[in-house]
Design a protein around this motif. Structure first.
Motif, mmCIF file in Angstrom:
data_model
loop_
_atom_site.group_PDB
_atom_site.id
_atom_site.type_symbol
_atom_site.label_atom_id
_atom_site.label_comp_id
_atom_site.label_asym_id
_atom_site.label_seq_id
_atom_site.Cartn_x
_atom_site.Cartn_y
_atom_site.Cartn_z
ATOM 1 N N PRO B 208 0.931 -1.039 0.060
ATOM 2 C CA PRO B 208 0.084 0.176 -0.151
ATOM 3 C C PRO B 208 1.088 1.342 0.080
ATOM 4 C CG PRO B 208 -0.645 -1.601 1.683
ATOM 5 C CD PRO B 208 0.633 -2.137 1.156
ATOM 6 N N LEU B 209 0.422 2.299 -0.772
ATOM 7 C CA LEU B 209 1.252 3.585 -0.756
ATOM 8 C C LEU B 209 1.480 4.122 0.547
ATOM 9 C CD1 LEU B 209 2.378 5.846 -2.395
ATOM 10 C CD2 LEU B 209 0.188 6.748 -2.740
ATOM 11 N N PRO B 210 0.245 4.187 1.401
ATOM 12 C CA PRO B 210 0.620 4.648 2.862
ATOM 13 C C PRO B 210 1.821 4.199 3.548
ATOM 14 C CG PRO B 210 -1.695 4.561 2.255
ATOM 15 C CD PRO B 210 -0.956 3.984 1.241
ATOM 16 N N ALA B 211 1.774 2.805 3.405
ATOM 17 C CA ALA B 211 2.782 1.820 3.996
ATOM 18 C C ALA B 211 4.249 2.056 3.604
ATOM 19 C CB ALA B 211 2.491 0.499 3.915
ATOM 20 N N VAL B 212 4.286 2.394 2.176
ATOM 21 C CA VAL B 212 5.734 2.691 1.620
ATOM 22 C C VAL B 212 6.142 4.002 2.036
ATOM 23 C CG1 VAL B 212 7.019 3.016 -0.822
ATOM 24 C CG2 VAL B 212 5.322 1.163 -0.330
ATOM 25 N N LYS B 213 5.178 5.093 1.900
ATOM 26 C CA LYS B 213 5.642 6.401 2.538
ATOM 27 C C LYS B 213 6.067 6.388 4.186
ATOM 28 C CE LYS B 213 2.492 9.200 -0.290
ATOM 29 N NZ LYS B 213 1.331 10.037 -0.505
ATOM 30 N N LEU B 214 5.178 5.632 4.748
ATOM 31 C CA LEU B 214 5.540 5.522 6.382
ATOM 32 C C LEU B 214 6.849 4.981 6.508
ATOM 33 C CD1 LEU B 214 4.334 6.297 9.074
ATOM 34 C CD2 LEU B 214 3.503 3.826 9.227
ATOM 35 N N PHE B 215 6.996 3.877 5.656
ATOM 36 C CA PHE B 215 8.497 3.092 5.751
ATOM 37 C C PHE B 215 9.579 4.142 5.557
ATOM 38 C CE2 PHE B 215 11.670 -0.145 4.233
ATOM 39 C CZ PHE B 215 12.015 -0.611 5.390
ATOM 40 N N GLY B 216 9.435 4.929 4.466
ATOM 41 C CA GLY B 216 10.305 5.971 4.219
ATOM 42 C C GLY B 216 10.748 6.821 5.308
ATOM 43 N N LYS B 217 9.592 7.235 6.223
ATOM 44 C CA LYS B 217 9.568 7.894 7.128
ATOM 45 C C LYS B 217 10.388 7.170 8.200
ATOM 46 C CE LYS B 217 9.119 11.885 9.337
ATOM 47 N NZ LYS B 217 10.011 12.943 8.882
ATOM 48 N N ALA B 218 10.078 6.080 8.324
ATOM 49 C CA ALA B 218 10.841 5.186 9.499
ATOM 50 C C ALA B 218 12.303 5.149 9.048
ATOM 51 C CB ALA B 218 10.117 3.725 9.691
ATOM 52 N N LEU B 219 12.806 5.107 7.856
ATOM 53 C CA LEU B 219 14.365 5.112 7.558
ATOM 54 C C LEU B 219 14.770 6.384 7.705
ATOM 55 C CD1 LEU B 219 14.151 2.638 4.558
ATOM 56 C CD2 LEU B 219 14.906 1.898 6.894
ATOM 57 N N SER B 220 14.035 7.292 7.439
ATOM 58 C CA SER B 220 14.865 8.543 7.726
ATOM 59 C C SER B 220 15.194 9.041 9.080
ATOM 60 C CB SER B 220 13.830 9.589 6.862
ATOM 61 O OG SER B 220 12.643 9.925 7.479
ATOM 62 N N ASN B 221 14.094 8.102 9.922
ATOM 63 C CA ASN B 221 14.302 8.313 11.334
ATOM 64 C C ASN B 221 15.416 7.374 12.103
ATOM 65 O OD1 ASN B 221 12.716 10.497 11.663
ATOM 66 N ND2 ASN B 221 10.944 9.472 12.238
ATOM 67 N N LEU B 222 15.989 6.660 11.119
ATOM 68 C CA LEU B 222 16.751 5.338 11.584
ATOM 69 C C LEU B 222 17.918 6.081 12.413
ATOM 70 C CD1 LEU B 222 17.708 2.519 11.736
ATOM 71 C CD2 LEU B 222 18.793 3.066 9.397
ATOM 72 N N ARG B 223 17.927 5.456 13.645
ATOM 73 C CA ARG B 223 19.261 5.619 14.276
ATOM 74 C C ARG B 223 19.955 4.479 14.707
ATOM 75 N NH1 ARG B 223 17.781 9.691 13.075
ATOM 76 N NH2 ARG B 223 17.075 11.422 14.051
ATOM 77 N N LEU B 224 21.302 4.710 14.901
ATOM 78 C CA LEU B 224 22.054 3.527 15.270
ATOM 79 C C LEU B 224 23.000 3.652 16.512
ATOM 80 C CD1 LEU B 224 23.076 3.231 11.253
ATOM 81 C CD2 LEU B 224 22.074 1.139 12.562
ATOM 82 N N ALA B 225 23.116 2.701 17.100
ATOM 83 C CA ALA B 225 24.102 2.986 18.277
ATOM 84 C C ALA B 225 25.018 1.331 18.432
ATOM 85 C CB ALA B 225 23.131 2.670 19.503
ATOM 86 N N ALA B 226 25.976 1.318 19.443
ATOM 87 C CA ALA B 226 26.734 0.015 19.746
ATOM 88 C C ALA B 226 27.477 -0.174 18.484
ATOM 89 C CB ALA B 226 25.730 -0.792 20.371
ATOM 90 N N ASP B 227 28.017 0.538 17.772
ATOM 91 C CA ASP B 227 28.698 0.330 16.622
ATOM 92 C C ASP B 227 27.896 -0.158 15.440
ATOM 93 O OD1 ASP B 227 31.157 0.586 15.432
ATOM 94 O OD2 ASP B 227 32.102 -1.551 16.226
ATOM 95 N N ASN B 228 26.728 0.265 15.388
ATOM 96 C CA ASN B 228 26.016 0.039 14.458
ATOM 97 C C ASN B 228 25.131 -1.494 14.539
ATOM 98 O OD1 ASN B 228 26.579 2.432 13.143
ATOM 99 N ND2 ASN B 228 27.802 1.213 11.608
ATOM 100 N N GLN B 229 25.468 -1.902 15.907
ATOM 101 C CA GLN B 229 24.694 -3.290 16.169
ATOM 102 C C GLN B 229 23.381 -3.042 16.774
ATOM 103 O OE1 GLN B 229 27.797 -6.369 17.925
ATOM 104 N NE2 GLN B 229 28.249 -4.454 18.572
ATOM 105 N N VAL B 230 23.121 -1.853 17.240
ATOM 106 C CA VAL B 230 21.634 -1.720 17.629
ATOM 107 C C VAL B 230 21.147 -0.504 16.416
ATOM 108 C CG1 VAL B 230 20.261 -0.482 19.412
ATOM 109 C CG2 VAL B 230 21.873 -1.938 19.886
#
Lengths: 331, 331
Positions: B208-230
């Motif tokens: 669904p288009l809304p799901a793809v848009k929301l996944f884009g938002k989730a990826l743009s908010n992606l944060r990493l920690a512990a040497d990219n393991q989290v």
């Protein structure tokens, strides 16, 4: 023979076996930019030649892509032929001799006899012995048809390698080339000990961090047109630099856009290091992407084509969406 | 019997067939929030009852999810029992009676005899007749074992419905529950005319288009920690509103984060309409996510747990990443 049935394939093994047994040294090879079927098939054959006690080398022009480094025997591949004279070169998954790659071609050409085992539509028909079945979804499926009924012991390594070839060339049984027979063969390989979990983890359940970051950027740049039936996105050089991704990481992005339920035509514009814009276009059903690609001096197939542009990425995107919307309207 | 082999399953059909033939009216049902196996199995059974000329109803508490609306016979399902007395209720893919759902439970309970066909680990053991095999990856695979060797005509519709059950419950043959036998069965269903392309397009190649848009938002908010393991990400109510997505659309997001090659533990924080934060945590291997979930009053399994927080999403995310990094360090 291009339409050999599984039974006909199995009958071709004794002849090939006789050639193998008569040979002192054998070269195994496949095409440039090797994929799962090329590497899986060549390495499976290498383990079978071990069983038959045959001296051999496994030659590839390019190294394996990272996601295939888990393949059993991957350390056997090299682009440096030993120079030892070969009686037989067995080249798998190859339909045109130019795709062998220049670093290994002279060694293959110098072999006394060339065997081609392939599932592509034959083009140049190279080879003294040709075992070709365009009905098989993968070269690995042909090898399974040669070996399973012919008393070759399918070790877990061989089973894993052949299953990788079948799974990658059928898109995990999602492409229309999937046949009931190829699925039965895959089940037999599972039974023989193919490591399904390892294959899935390595090939499908692992994505490079830079590729995921770049996909996020591609989605945040997502644009829609023609009542959400057209989707496109742009990736600049800075997006590659910021994410640490390379061009190879964009593979599949345009198909993800085409998978959106409302979308019938999708495109991605990527800025190369030189500043030139690379355009990839995909469509569903009867919508002809070549109509769009041609306007940019490119071409391809109905549902997948490509082109280049020397405009800026904004101007190229503007021209592209206009052409896509027109194309859709006239389809 | 919880470990029936395919042969033992096939021997159970004549007994069940006798019950079906003796019945005047039959109810078919499955669990709430039906998935591909519940709907595929119940509808396949409905087509088989047509073949046997048996009056029946197909009862589901909830409607089918949108992506399964393509299933042949989907228009047969209803949550409104006719009230006609039933001799037999055949309930598929169900291990606990509470999961039938209240709108249809009274009708099922009123049937003279209850048959359960299931592949889950038995819990309450409901039913007068139980055909249960925990070795089968899907209830649809059990039905195939009942019907394929027993002269039930597997029409393309029945084949498609059973294949949907097997594919969805094995994650397209990616989960460890995939057996060689289930893959052979799937190949037989393909041979019987199952529409693989239609299944793939509907289930796997459509988002669904809304799901793809929301996944884009989730990826743009992606944060990493512990040497990219989290890896973790946040989705606010405004992200749902802006994309038009609903909570169901976030399914699979956290697994996508866990698929990143460097990541061993991933989480997603979602702001609900009430402002409460829903937390989902996933991990690989021996890393115990319940250690983290417990700190937020939640729980679950080693590799998948959940919790809630009444903090703001920023504060919750801060506390969560601290707990995740600690958990990883102590694993």
């Amino acid at each position: 023979m291009t339409e050999a049935s599984p039974n006909q394939l199995s009958e071709m093994w004794p002849g090939l076996l006789a050639e193998i047994q008569a040979a002192n040294h054998i070269l195994l090879a496949s095409h440039v930019n090797p994929d799962g079927d090329a590497l899986g098939s060549a390495l499976a054959f290498s383990f079978v030649l071990d069983q038959l006690g045959k001296s051999h080398e496994v030659l590839f022009h390019h190294p394996a892509p990272k996601y295939l480094n888990f393949l059993p025997g991957i350390e056997r591949i090299t682009n440096q032929p030993s120079g030892r004279p070969a009686d037989l070169a067995i080249v798998v998954d190859l339909e045109a001799i130019g795709r062998i790659g220049e670093t290994i071609y002279p060694a293959i050409a110098a072999a006394k006899k060339l065997v081609i085992i392939d599932h592509h539509q034959p083009n140049e028909r190279p080879g003294d012995i040709r075992i070709v079945s365009t009905k098989s979804p993968a070269t690995a499926a042909i090898l399974a048809d040669l070996w399973l009924p012919n008393n070759i012991e399918i070790s877990p390594e061989i089973a894993t390698l052949l299953l990788v070839g079948i799974l990658t060339d059928t898109g995990n049984f999602r492409y229309p080339n999937t046949t009931p027979h190829s699925m039965h063969v895959a089940a037999d390989l599972l039974e023989a000990g193919a490591k399904l979990t390892a294959i899935n983890e390595a090939i499908y359940l692992t994505k490079p961090l830079p590729a995921v970051k770049l996909f996020g950027k591609a989605l945040s740049n997502l644009r829609l047109a023609a009542d959400n039936q057209v989707a496109y996105t742009t990736l600049r050089q800075s997006d590659f630099t910021n994410s640490g991704a390379i061009e190879e990481d964009t593979e599949g992005f345009v198909n993800e856009l085409l998978a959106i339920d409302t979308v019938r035509m999708a495109a991605i514009l990527r800025e190369s290091a030189s500043g030139r814009i690379k355009i990839s276009i995909r469509s569903q059903g009867p919508i002809d992407t070549t109509q769009v690609a041609k306007q940019f001096g490119g071409g391809g197939h109905i549902n997948a084509s490509g082109a280049h542009s020397d405009d800026t990425i904004e101007v190229a995107a503007e021209k592209l969406v206009e052409a896509m919307v027109q194309c859709l309207a006239s389809s």
